[in-house]
Design an enzyme around this catalytic site. Structure first.
Site, PDB file in Angstrom:
ATOM      1  N   LYS A   1       0.855  -1.186   0.000  1.00 15.34           N
ATOM      2  CA  LYS A   1       0.000   0.000   0.000  1.00 15.34           C
ATOM      3  C   LYS A   1       0.895   1.241   0.000  1.00 15.34           C
ATOM      4  O   LYS A   1       1.557   1.543   0.991  1.00 15.34           O
ATOM      5  CB  LYS A   1      -0.920   0.040   1.229  1.00 15.34           C
ATOM      6  CG  LYS A   1      -2.033   1.072   1.015  1.00 15.34           C
ATOM      7  CD  LYS A   1      -2.624   1.623   2.274  1.00 15.34           C
ATOM      8  CE  LYS A   1      -1.896   2.784   2.843  1.00 15.34           C
ATOM      9  NZ  LYS A   1      -1.860   3.998   2.012  1.00 15.34           N
TER      10      LYS A   1
ATOM     11  N   GLU B   1       9.708   1.314  10.603  1.00  9.96           N
ATOM     12  CA  GLU B   1      10.728   2.347  10.395  1.00  9.96           C
ATOM     13  C   GLU B   1      10.003   3.662  10.579  1.00  9.96           C
ATOM     14  O   GLU B   1       9.181   4.050   9.732  1.00  9.96           O
ATOM     15  CB  GLU B   1      11.294   2.278   8.967  1.00  9.96           C
ATOM     16  CG  GLU B   1      12.005   0.983   8.625  1.00  9.96           C
ATOM     17  CD  GLU B   1      13.415   0.894   9.172  1.00  9.96           C
ATOM     18  OE1 GLU B   1      13.853   1.804   9.900  1.00  9.96           O
ATOM     19  OE2 GLU B   1      14.080  -0.112   8.876  1.00  9.96           O
TER      20      GLU B   1
ATOM     21  N   CYS C   1      13.375  10.985   6.931  1.00 11.65           N
ATOM     22  CA  CYS C   1      13.349  10.503   8.318  1.00 11.65           C
ATOM     23  C   CYS C   1      14.685  10.715   8.999  1.00 11.65           C
ATOM     24  O   CYS C   1      14.749  10.856  10.205  1.00 11.65           O
ATOM     25  CB  CYS C   1      12.963   9.030   8.331  1.00 11.65           C
ATOM     26  SG  CYS C   1      14.016   8.046   7.254  1.00 11.65           S
TER      27      CYS C   1
ATOM     28  N   GLU D   1       9.291  15.944  15.493  1.00 10.21           N
ATOM     29  CA  GLU D   1       9.697  15.866  14.092  1.00 10.21           C
ATOM     30  C   GLU D   1       8.851  16.824  13.252  1.00 10.21           C
ATOM     31  O   GLU D   1       7.625  16.738  13.252  1.00 10.21           O
ATOM     32  CB  GLU D   1       9.512  14.438  13.582  1.00 10.21           C
ATOM     33  CG  GLU D   1      10.066  14.245  12.183  1.00 10.21           C
ATOM     34  CD  GLU D   1       9.764  12.853  11.616  1.00 10.21           C
ATOM     35  OE1 GLU D   1       8.632  12.379  11.778  1.00 10.21           O
ATOM     36  OE2 GLU D   1      10.671  12.269  11.002  1.00 10.21           O
TER      37      GLU D   1
HETATM   38  P1  NAD Z   1       2.257   8.454   7.554  1.00 11.65           P
HETATM   39  O1  NAD Z   1       2.560   7.703   8.785  1.00 11.65           O
HETATM   40  O2  NAD Z   1       1.185   9.456   7.567  1.00 11.65           O
HETATM   41  O3  NAD Z   1       1.888   7.452   6.362  1.00 11.65           O
HETATM   42  C1  NAD Z   1       2.739   6.383   6.004  1.00 11.65           C
HETATM   43  C2  NAD Z   1       1.901   5.304   5.346  1.00 11.65           C
HETATM   44  O4  NAD Z   1       1.059   4.708   6.345  1.00 11.65           O
HETATM   45  C3  NAD Z   1       0.954   5.810   4.256  1.00 11.65           C
HETATM   46  O5  NAD Z   1       0.881   4.848   3.235  1.00 11.65           O
HETATM   47  C4  NAD Z   1      -0.382   5.899   4.998  1.00 11.65           C
HETATM   48  O6  NAD Z   1      -1.496   5.821   4.158  1.00 11.65           O
HETATM   49  C5  NAD Z   1      -0.280   4.699   5.912  1.00 11.65           C
HETATM   50  N1  NAD Z   1      -1.119   4.757   7.109  1.00 11.65           N
HETATM   51  C6  NAD Z   1      -1.428   5.834   7.857  1.00 11.65           C
HETATM   52  N2  NAD Z   1      -2.232   5.470   8.886  1.00 11.65           N
HETATM   53  C7  NAD Z   1      -2.430   4.135   8.778  1.00 11.65           C
HETATM   54  C8  NAD Z   1      -3.181   3.181   9.534  1.00 11.65           C
HETATM   55  N3  NAD Z   1      -3.899   3.531  10.606  1.00 11.65           N
HETATM   56  N4  NAD Z   1      -3.161   1.887   9.148  1.00 11.65           N
HETATM   57  C9  NAD Z   1      -2.429   1.502   8.076  1.00 11.65           C
HETATM   58  N5  NAD Z   1      -1.730   2.372   7.301  1.00 11.65           N
HETATM   59  C10 NAD Z   1      -1.709   3.681   7.661  1.00 11.65           C
HETATM   60  O7  NAD Z   1       3.658   9.076   7.114  1.00 11.65           O
HETATM   61  P2  NAD Z   1       3.920  10.069   5.918  1.00 11.65           P
HETATM   62  O8  NAD Z   1       3.408  11.391   6.333  1.00 11.65           O
HETATM   63  O9  NAD Z   1       3.465   9.467   4.638  1.00 11.65           O
HETATM   64  O10 NAD Z   1       5.527  10.059   5.923  1.00 11.65           O
HETATM   65  C11 NAD Z   1       6.265  10.792   6.782  1.00 11.65           C
HETATM   66  C12 NAD Z   1       6.745   9.988   7.967  1.00 11.65           C
HETATM   67  O11 NAD Z   1       7.440   8.823   7.549  1.00 11.65           O
HETATM   68  C13 NAD Z   1       7.725  10.765   8.806  1.00 11.65           C
HETATM   69  O12 NAD Z   1       7.407  10.655  10.166  1.00 11.65           O
HETATM   70  C14 NAD Z   1       9.059  10.092   8.527  1.00 11.65           C
HETATM   71  O13 NAD Z   1      10.013  10.237   9.526  1.00 11.65           O
HETATM   72  C15 NAD Z   1       8.661   8.696   8.294  1.00 11.65           C
HETATM   73  N6  NAD Z   1       9.686   8.006   7.493  1.00 11.65           N
HETATM   74  C16 NAD Z   1      10.486   7.100   8.104  1.00 11.65           C
HETATM   75  C17 NAD Z   1      11.486   6.476   7.388  1.00 11.65           C
HETATM   76  C18 NAD Z   1      12.378   5.469   8.035  1.00 11.65           C
HETATM   77  O14 NAD Z   1      12.928   4.648   7.332  1.00 11.65           O
HETATM   78  N7  NAD Z   1      12.552   5.490   9.328  1.00 11.65           N
HETATM   79  C19 NAD Z   1      11.646   6.748   6.039  1.00 11.65           C
HETATM   80  C20 NAD Z   1      10.809   7.667   5.449  1.00 11.65           C
HETATM   81  C21 NAD Z   1       9.817   8.288   6.199  1.00 11.65           C
END
Ligand code: NAD
Length: 500
Positions: A178, A253, A287, A388
């Site tokens: 997804k 992650e 991230c 963050e």
């Molecule tokens: P997000 O958590 O809003 O979304 C990430 C994914 O999770 C999306 O596909 C979203 O649709 C899905 N999602 C959200 N709520 C969900 C739920 N309840 N159940 C299942 N799926 C769900 O994050 P974002 O805004 O897309 O990305 C930014 C975040 O990602 C930042 O906090 C960043 O630090 C983190 N990030 C971490 C890494 C890493 O490797 N540590 C890498 C890139 C980004």
């Protein structure tokens, strides 16, 4: 509406729309205009995708594919990605607004994941155990865990899919992916290459839609064995709770608030560039952003003068141009969030020494542009130091000595990464040992490789991606006992060590 590109998703080896027939728009963050329509998948589509993935894993054709053949298909996929890297990168930029210079390099590097793990596919071995029971042959099999749900954010969609999909396929798992609802297009284009590489129907499936409507039914589906998630802390926590109720295997992650620590014995120009690359590359939407810059007080003034001067010259503009250095913030909610944090920092009394607000079209900006922003005189207890932002906002905190730097560096809930700028090898080694983070960079920042484990300490995550050990989280071990003894012994007494 008529000129929007219409995408289909890919489930069970077939291109299709959502069962409901519904779609949603995806926007170009530079123009702020929608450019494509994406199927709005819900529970029915998730069920269809998981059933297809389960059947492929459980009863074939994937279950019948040899590990060597899996590796060969993965290497073919790597070659196809290499041939299509430029167009994949263009789609990513159109959807997530990150710089073409970064996304093109990322897409050109992407095949390495499929080569590296494709090479490992037929080197997954169990062992023969020297059993302490006579007349017994005991060995282990390392088997795929089954259907894996892979959920990724918008900042680097194909890269973060590769970190999960490549080890999972090598292990013999199947996948339902997804993508973020903000950046689905590149993954759907990538699926054409998966199809062309010859992966059988059901091995890799995609469900597009929101976290709530698509992600949650995927995480809770009883036939999903493992959830691999990259995203923010709040959604990560929710995914962890949902997965726990089904006792699923989970890797997370999550975000960070990484300290980038500059000592007075650093090479100043290198450290300034490292500080800038740590926060303003990818518009801070990474991230591993070095969003807390810790500067030793003895060089504070000289360092800050140079930092503000160089960062102030960053060229904002269209991310599709190769000479743009700072692009837009990817999503409208993220844009609002970044501006909110700038307001919070000002309210907390931090001193804004660069930027501090939206950038207009006359400055190279577009709809969701924020000036590269630097706050000085930040205290580590402030929200701007602890939370963050995920945008181009840097907090500068001064420290006295090594002990002070370690104390401030570790005084945070996160532990994804840390940077150290020093020419003293002893200091570098001590800092690398004492900083609590999954990755430590010394005199460099943002180095990531398929060959090296990546993941978070503390609330930055659970498990590791990349490197050989990543494959373990897609495998489970089975112990097989074969008796070569005459007779079956006393049926009421358990066989223990030394008995037969
Ligand atoms: P997000 O958590 O809003 O979304 C990430 C994914 O999770 C999306 O596909 C979203 O649709 C899905 N999602 C959200 N709520 C969900 C739920 N309840 N159940 C299942 N799926 C769900 O994050 P974002 O805004 O897309 O990305 C930014 C975040 O990602 C930042 O906090 C960043 O630090 C983190 N990030 C971490 C890494 C890493 O490797 N540590 C890498 C890139 C980004």
């Amino acid at each position: 509406m008529t000129d929007l590109k219409k995408y289909q998703t890919y489930i069970g080896g077939k291109w299709c729309g959502a069962e409901s027939g519904e779609t949603f728009e995806t926007e170009d963050p530079f123009t702020g205009e929608p450019w494509a329509l994406i199927p709005k998948c819900g529970e029915a589509d998730v069920n269809k995708a998981v059933e297809a993935a389960y059947a492929a894993w459980d009863s074939g054709p994937w279950a019948d594919t040899t590990a060597t053949a899996r590796g060969r298909m993965m290497r073919k996929l790597g070659d196809l990605i290499a041939d299509n890297a430029k167009s994949l990168a263009q789609t990513e930029v159109r959807d997530n607004g990150k710089l073409i210079s970064e996304m093109q390099a990322q897409c050109q590097y992407l095949p390495e994941w499929y080569y590296y793990y494709g090479g490992l596919a037929d080197k997954i071995t169990g062992s023969v155990i020297p059993s302490d029971k006579p007349d017994t042959f005991n060995y282990t099999l390392r088997e795929p865990v089954g259907v894996c749900a892979m959920i990724v954010p918008w900042n680097s969609p194909l890269l973060l899919v590769a970190w999960k999909l490549a080890p999972a396929l090598a292990a013999g798992c199947t996948a339902v992916i997804k993508p973020s609802e903000f950046t689905s297009a590149s993954l759907l284009e990538f699926m054409r290459l998966v199809e062309e590489a010859g992966f059988p129907p059901g091995v890799v499936n995609v469900v597009t839609g929101t976290g709530k409507e698509t992600g949650e039914p995927l995480v809770t589906h009883p036939k999903v064995a493992k959830v691999a998630f990259t995203g923010g802390g709040l959604s990560g926590r929710r995914v962890y709770e949902l997965a726990a109720s089904g006792l699923k295997k989970v890797s997370l992650e999550l975000g960070g608030k990484s300290p980038n620590i500059v000592f007075d014995d650093c090479i100043l120009d290198d450290a300034v560039n490292g500080a800038i690359s740590g926060i303003f590359a990818a518009t801070g939407q990474t991230c591993i952003a070095g969003s807390r810059l810790l500067v030793q007080e003895s060089i504070h003034d000289a360092f800050m003068a140079k930092l503000v001067d160089v960062a102030g010259q960053a060229r904002m503009g269209d991310p599709k141009d190769f000479d743009t250095q700072v692009g837009p913030v990817t999503t409208p909610p993220q844009y609002e969030k970044v501006l909110d944090y700038i307001g919070i920092a000002k309210g907390e009394g931090a001193t804004c020494v660069l930027g501090g607000g939206p950038a207009g079209a006359d400055e190279g900006g577009g709809k969701y542009f924020v000036h590269p922003t630097i706050f000085d005189n930040v205290d580590n207890s402030m929200r701007i130091a602890q939370e963050e932002v995920f945008g181009p906002v840097l907090s500068v905190i001064t420290f006295k000595d090594e002990e002070d730097a370690i104390r401030i560096g570790n005084d945070i809930l996160f532990g994804l990464a840390a940077g150290v700028w020093t020419q003293n090898i002893k200091r570098a080694t001590v800092m690398a040992k004492r900083l609590r983070a999954g990755t430590i960079w010394v005199n460099t920042y943002r180095a990531v490789s398929v060959t090296s484990p990546f993941g978070g300490y503390k609330q930055s995550g659970i498990g590791r991606e990349n490197g050989a050990e990543a494959i373990d989280s897609y495998l489970q071990t089975k112990s097989v006992w074969i008796s070569t003894a005459e007779g079956s012994g006393n049926p009421f007494v358990m066989k223990v060590a030394g008995s037969n």
